[in-house]
Design an enzyme around this catalytic site. Structure first.
Site, PDB file in Angstrom:
ATOM      1  N   ARG A  60     -29.234  40.999  11.111  1.00 42.27           N
ATOM      2  CA  ARG A  60     -29.466  39.818  11.955  1.00 42.27           C
ATOM      3  C   ARG A  60     -30.372  38.873  11.190  1.00 42.27           C
ATOM      4  O   ARG A  60     -31.472  39.257  10.797  1.00 42.27           O
ATOM      5  CB  ARG A  60     -30.222  40.186  13.231  1.00 42.27           C
ATOM      6  CG  ARG A  60     -29.521  41.092  14.155  1.00 42.27           C
ATOM      7  CD  ARG A  60     -30.013  40.868  15.564  1.00 42.27           C
ATOM      8  NE  ARG A  60     -29.339  39.714  16.081  1.00 42.27           N
ATOM      9  CZ  ARG A  60     -28.069  39.705  16.471  1.00 42.27           C
ATOM     10  NH1 ARG A  60     -27.360  40.795  16.444  1.00 42.27           N
ATOM     11  NH2 ARG A  60     -27.510  38.603  16.910  1.00 42.27           N
ATOM     12  N   GLU A 103     -46.021  34.527   3.908  1.00 46.83           N
ATOM     13  CA  GLU A 103     -45.809  33.075   4.048  1.00 46.83           C
ATOM     14  C   GLU A 103     -45.799  32.418   2.684  1.00 46.83           C
ATOM     15  O   GLU A 103     -46.551  32.815   1.784  1.00 46.83           O
ATOM     16  CB  GLU A 103     -46.941  32.465   4.869  1.00 46.83           C
ATOM     17  CG  GLU A 103     -46.589  32.313   6.330  1.00 46.83           C
ATOM     18  CD  GLU A 103     -47.763  31.787   7.130  1.00 46.83           C
ATOM     19  OE1 GLU A 103     -48.442  30.876   6.632  1.00 46.83           O
ATOM     20  OE2 GLU A 103     -47.986  32.317   8.223  1.00 46.83           O
ATOM     21  N   ASP A 113     -22.796  24.015   9.688  1.00 45.62           N
ATOM     22  CA  ASP A 113     -23.303  25.267  10.236  1.00 45.62           C
ATOM     23  C   ASP A 113     -22.131  26.258  10.189  1.00 45.62           C
ATOM     24  O   ASP A 113     -21.226  26.211  11.021  1.00 45.62           O
ATOM     25  CB  ASP A 113     -23.775  25.018  11.671  1.00 45.62           C
ATOM     26  CG  ASP A 113     -24.298  26.268  12.347  1.00 45.62           C
ATOM     27  OD1 ASP A 113     -24.139  27.370  11.786  1.00 45.62           O
ATOM     28  OD2 ASP A 113     -24.859  26.136  13.455  1.00 45.62           O
ATOM     29  N   THR A 173     -25.696  32.182   9.865  1.00 44.44           N
ATOM     30  CA  THR A 173     -26.273  33.475  10.218  1.00 44.44           C
ATOM     31  C   THR A 173     -25.848  34.444   9.117  1.00 44.44           C
ATOM     32  O   THR A 173     -24.942  34.144   8.331  1.00 44.44           O
ATOM     33  CB  THR A 173     -25.716  34.020  11.543  1.00 44.44           C
ATOM     34  OG1 THR A 173     -24.297  34.179  11.401  1.00 44.44           O
ATOM     35  CG2 THR A 173     -26.004  33.088  12.709  1.00 44.44           C
ATOM     36  N   LYS A 183     -22.827  37.726  11.387  1.00 46.73           N
ATOM     37  CA  LYS A 183     -21.516  37.574  12.034  1.00 46.73           C
ATOM     38  C   LYS A 183     -20.452  38.016  11.031  1.00 46.73           C
ATOM     39  O   LYS A 183     -20.507  39.149  10.583  1.00 46.73           O
ATOM     40  CB  LYS A 183     -21.360  36.144  12.550  1.00 46.73           C
ATOM     41  CG  LYS A 183     -22.419  35.832  13.636  1.00 46.73           C
ATOM     42  CD  LYS A 183     -22.272  34.456  14.259  1.00 46.73           C
ATOM     43  CE  LYS A 183     -23.381  34.211  15.277  1.00 46.73           C
ATOM     44  NZ  LYS A 183     -23.346  32.838  15.832  1.00 46.73           N
ATOM     45  N   TYR A 188     -47.148  40.449   5.260  1.00 47.79           N
ATOM     46  CA  TYR A 188     -47.116  39.006   5.508  1.00 47.79           C
ATOM     47  C   TYR A 188     -46.761  38.320   4.205  1.00 47.79           C
ATOM     48  O   TYR A 188     -47.279  38.693   3.155  1.00 47.79           O
ATOM     49  CB  TYR A 188     -48.466  38.502   6.029  1.00 47.79           C
ATOM     50  CG  TYR A 188     -48.323  37.938   7.414  1.00 47.79           C
ATOM     51  CD1 TYR A 188     -47.558  36.794   7.617  1.00 47.79           C
ATOM     52  CD2 TYR A 188     -48.880  38.560   8.521  1.00 47.79           C
ATOM     53  CE1 TYR A 188     -47.360  36.287   8.888  1.00 47.79           C
ATOM     54  CE2 TYR A 188     -48.696  38.059   9.801  1.00 47.79           C
ATOM     55  CZ  TYR A 188     -47.936  36.921   9.975  1.00 47.79           C
ATOM     56  OH  TYR A 188     -47.730  36.424  11.225  1.00 47.79           O
TER      57      TYR A 188
HETATM   58  C1  LIG Z   1     -24.297  32.109  16.434  1.00 45.14           C
HETATM   59  C2  LIG Z   1     -24.525  30.698  16.031  1.00 45.14           C
HETATM   60  C3  LIG Z   1     -25.819  30.192  15.860  1.00 45.14           C
HETATM   61  C4  LIG Z   1     -27.041  30.945  16.292  1.00 45.14           C
HETATM   62  O1  LIG Z   1     -27.316  32.082  15.602  1.00 45.14           O
HETATM   63  P1  LIG Z   1     -28.521  33.033  16.094  1.00 45.14           P
HETATM   64  O2  LIG Z   1     -28.654  33.991  14.971  1.00 45.14           O
HETATM   65  O3  LIG Z   1     -28.094  33.621  17.370  1.00 45.14           O
HETATM   66  O4  LIG Z   1     -29.732  32.167  16.238  1.00 45.14           O
HETATM   67  C5  LIG Z   1     -25.968  28.916  15.365  1.00 45.14           C
HETATM   68  N1  LIG Z   1     -24.894  28.153  15.084  1.00 45.14           N
HETATM   69  C6  LIG Z   1     -23.638  28.583  15.270  1.00 45.14           C
HETATM   70  C7  LIG Z   1     -22.491  27.679  14.929  1.00 45.14           C
HETATM   71  C8  LIG Z   1     -23.405  29.863  15.770  1.00 45.14           C
HETATM   72  O5  LIG Z   1     -22.151  30.285  15.972  1.00 45.14           O
END
Ligand SMILES: *Cc1c(COP(=O)(O)O)cnc(C)c1O
Length: 478
Positions: A279, A66, A241, A270, A273, A64
């Site tokens: 992840r 936090e 994002d 993320t 990707k 843990y």
């Molecule tokens: C994939 C994605 C997310 C979410 O990501 P997770 O890891 O699945 O929570 C958020 N914003 C955008 C633009 C994405 O393409």
């Protein structure tokens, strides 16, 4: 790195798991076989390195932690501090960011952290200010009531869902669309491109607290310098994002106006990707937001995942190596080869092409819905996902688009010649698939027919394309 070491590591791990629950060990093994055999064109997926995968499978999971580095609510976090600080340092260096917060468990969680940080920093709420400087016990019921009222209904302007924005950018199925008063900007119907004058107009009218840039299904570069100017002109915080294209930023394919980090107040992503890590999620921000961002856990996040932060440190170290820039460029070269191959064969693409890692095919030109196309391609061994196109007449469930992306196949080593062959396979499946009808004779949005022998033949050709490029060549589980 000897291939032998990777095989030994994963074989031994499976042997240990098999002794407890053999069905889990089997499923892990079969998953590798399945991933090796499928032509994966899902734009949001990739293959993390063996080092990244192994960094996650250990006793860091037991801790843990936090709090933040050096300020934990739990004892004995010195080694977690080491990996969290390393991951943050690699992230800052890689992206040229002032501050990095590497605890978010996913992209959506990173966005929640960012929303909270902006609300806490920007909302003119005397009750909230009180809550931040005093012990929360000092607040009266009236203060709490005021705090809830003042935090709600703040304004967010983001890219519309069918133009490629993400659910978390203020859309109803997500909490962002329930807490925020949301408007969206779309794309020009004629070109499919973001019309920055329209964004500026929407911002002037709506006066958002947060202007969100970034997407999941827009195949073009975004000019973040212009979006920042628009945000500044109305006093909005500019959030980007970059979940999908972080790898292209890391690999310096997106630079200058197209790199969000120098332009945005806060950037979320993320890590799994195009960035090709474990992840997870991450927040980068300007110094003035750092304190609020670091409150992510326990404000909106569950306890940190130290094993995943270790893996983030490994993956970010990989992304700082020169060969990652080469990888990022190949992702885009491949997407453009795929787009060209499809266009030459007569496909319709949203915006007419791509300058990132993804291509959006408008499959209405083949007389299909996205759902029919997705399933027919899957029958043929080609894994994609259906996606709305701008002003989609078939809605978000059936859709009219197929989104394809190249980060995963590029990791395997496929190049532009194979992308042209992939375009041929996709085009063949889509031209040979016919939309079905419902029992009452009306057109179905889900049923379709595709000759089974043809589907098998395409699937074999897809496997042949992959054969020279084995996935995880260093891992032999046999
Ligand atoms: C994939 C994605 C997310 C979410 O990501 P997770 O890891 O699945 O929570 C958020 N914003 C955008 C633009 C994405 O393409």
């Amino acid at each position: 790195m000897s291939h032998n070491a990777e095989s030994t590591a994963f074989r031994s791990a499976l042997e240990v798991i098999r002794a407890v629950e053999p069905r889990v060990a089997d499923a892990i093994g079969v998953e590798l076989t399945d991933q090796r055999e499928s032509l994966k064109l899902i734009a949001s997926e990739n293959y993390a390195s063996p080092a990244t995968l192994l960094a996650m499978g250990n006793w860091f999971s037991d801790k843990y932690a936090e709090g933040t580095v050096g300020r934990r609510f739990y004892a004995g976090c010195q080694n977690v501090d080491t990996v969290e600080a390393l991951a943050a340092e690699h992230a800052r260096e890689l992206f040229g960011a002032a501050h990095a917060y590497v605890q978010p468990h996913s992209g959506i969680d990173a966005n929640l952290v960012a929303f909270w940080a902006v609300l806490a920093d920007r909302v003119e709420s005397p009750a909230l200010k009180k809550a931040q400087v005093r012990q929360v016990n000092d607040l009266t019921e009236a203060d709490w009531f005021a705090l809830r009222r003042e935090l709600g209904n703040q304004r967010m302007l983001g890219m519309s869902l069918d133009a490629g924005g993400h659910l978390t950018h203020g859309f109803r199925p997500n909490i962002s669309g329930k807490m925020f008063d949301q408007r969206s900007y779309g794309t020009d119907p004629a070109t499919g491109l973001i019309d920055y004058d329209r964004v500026a107009e929407a911002a002037r009218e709506f006066k958002p607290l947060i202007l969100v840039g970034g997407y999941s299904a827009y195949p073009r570069k975004v000019n973040f310098r212009i979006l920042r100017e628009i945000a500044d002109s109305v006093g909005a915080t500019f959030m980007v994002d970059m979940a999908h294209f972080a790898g292209l930023v890391a690999g310096k394919v997106f630079t200058g106006d197209f790199d969000p980090v120098p332009h945005a107040h806060i950037v979320t992503t993320t890590t799994h990707k195009s960035l090709r890590g474990p992840r997870g999620g991450m927040v980068l921000c300007q110094p003035e937001l750092a304190d609020q961002v670091d409150r992510g856990c326990p404000m909106v996040l569950g306890g940190p995942l130290p094993h995943v932060m270790a893996a983030k440190a490994v993956a970010l170290a990989e992304a700082r190596r020169p060969d990652f820039a080469d990888y990022a460029q190949r992702i885009v070269d491949n997407a453009q080869a795929l787009a060209d191959g499809l266009l030459r064969r007569g496909a319709t693409l949203v915006t007419g092409g791509t300058d990132n890692h993804l291509v959006l095919i408008d499959v209405s030109g083949y007389g299909l819905t996205g759902r029919q196309a997705e399933q027919a391609l899957l029958d043929s061994g080609i894994v994609t996902n259906r996606n709305s196109v701008p002003q989609d007449p078939n809605g978000a469930w059936y859709t009219s688009g197929i989104r394809i992306g190249t980060p995963a196949l590029t990791t395997r080593g496929l190049g532009t010649a194979e992308m042209d062959q992939t375009a041929e396979l996709i085009h063949t499946v889509l031209t040979q698939t016919t939309a079905g009808a419902n029992a009452d004779g009306t057109p179905s949005k889900a049923k379709y027919t595709l000759d089974a022998d043809l589907a098998d033949k395409i699937a074999r050709q897809a496997t042949d394309l992959l054969a020279p490029h084995p996935l995880y060549p260093g891992i032999d589980l046999a």
